[in-house]
Design an enzyme around this catalytic site. Structure first.
Site, PDB file in Angstrom:
ATOM      1  CD  GLU A 123      -2.699   1.196   2.574  1.00 26.30           C
ATOM      2  OE1 GLU A 123      -3.114   0.073   2.951  1.00 26.30           O
ATOM      3  OE2 GLU A 123      -3.012   2.253   3.158  1.00 26.30           O
ATOM      4  CD  GLU A 128      -3.544   7.507   5.052  1.00 25.15           C
ATOM      5  OE1 GLU A 128      -4.574   6.975   5.484  1.00 25.15           O
ATOM      6  OE2 GLU A 128      -2.394   7.131   5.357  1.00 25.15           O
TER       7      GLU A 128
END
Length: 246
Positions: A123, A128
């Site tokens: 990932e 974020e």
């Protein structure tokens, strides 16, 4: 390796989306309220109330509403099965939402996730942000020795350097991914880098194709479970995403 390349042979990009519309040949909406592995509270829909294009800007909108048993709705768009690639430079112009309990992200997962599961697929979290921090996080997750491995940094403290941001404004985000490293930048400020040249201890995952994900979550393990309902509707805005290779 790619599953889909730019439709124009004259394009300088391997692939790009300028968001004149939501191109369903590239994007799929994931839907539901499963918690998505993070105990999130929103129901992801494919409705125009949660994802739409206006004036060349993609809006991913989180709403406070009762829907299918959930108290919030939002959208999660993925290119899985339609576009994935290995190595390249990703550039995106994005404005992020802030607010207690909000969690926007622009990220990637290994295209082989159905075969090997997570985190073995790898990932790459390019962007974020949580709550009202005005901080951008970049993180890599993978599997090492049968366990989850993580490495990340952020714009608040990257080896003694810091970048002040109003993440609600548009910024230019960039990820450089090659055989040696994955590095992430906002307005040319580096906030994450991981060496992957010696592909061992699960880092092989970052030498295989990955696909894109755009989403805005409400609550969850990271932002916590206090939500300021006065923020809604709250949106992530995406002007473009562009992928190039040498």
């Amino acid at each position: 390796m790619t599953e889909v390349e730019s439709s124009s042979s004259e394009s300088p990009y391997l692939w790009h989306d300028e968001f004149d519309s939501i191109d369903t040949t590239t994007w799929t909406f994931e839907t539901g309220a499963s918690g998505w592995g993070n105990n999130e509270w929103q129901y992801y829909t494919g409705r125009s109330e949660n994802a739409f294009v206006q004036d060349g800007i993609l809006h991913i909108r989180a709403n406070k509403e009762d829907y299918e048993g959930a108290k919030y709705t939002s959208a999660r768009m993925i290119t899985k099965g339609k576009f994935s690639f290995t190595y390249g430079t990703v550039e995106a112009r994005i404005a992020l939402p802030v607010g207690k309990g909000i969690w926007p992200a622009f990220w990637m997962l290994g295209a082989n996730i159905d075969a090997v599961s997570w985190p073995a697929c790898g990932e790459i979290d390019i962007i974020e942000a949580v709550n009202s921090e005005n901080v951008v996080y970049g993180t890599n997750h993978w599997q090492a020795g049968g366990n989850q491995a993580d490495y990340g940094n952020n714009t608040r403290d990257y080896y003694g350097t810091s970048k002040e941001l109003d993440i609600t404004q548009f910024h230019n985000y960039k990820m450089v991914w090659n055989e040696k490293l994955i590095a992430m930048y906002v307005d040319d400020f580096k906030y994450q880098e991981i060496a992957i040249e010696n592909a061992k201890d699960g880092l092989e995952a970052f030498h295989k194709p990955q696909f894109f994900i755009l989403n805005v979550a409400v609550a969850g393990n990271w932002p916590g479970f206090e939500v300021d309902d006065s923020q809604f509707p709250n949106e992530m805005l995406v002007d473009y995403i562009r992928v190039s290779q040498p």
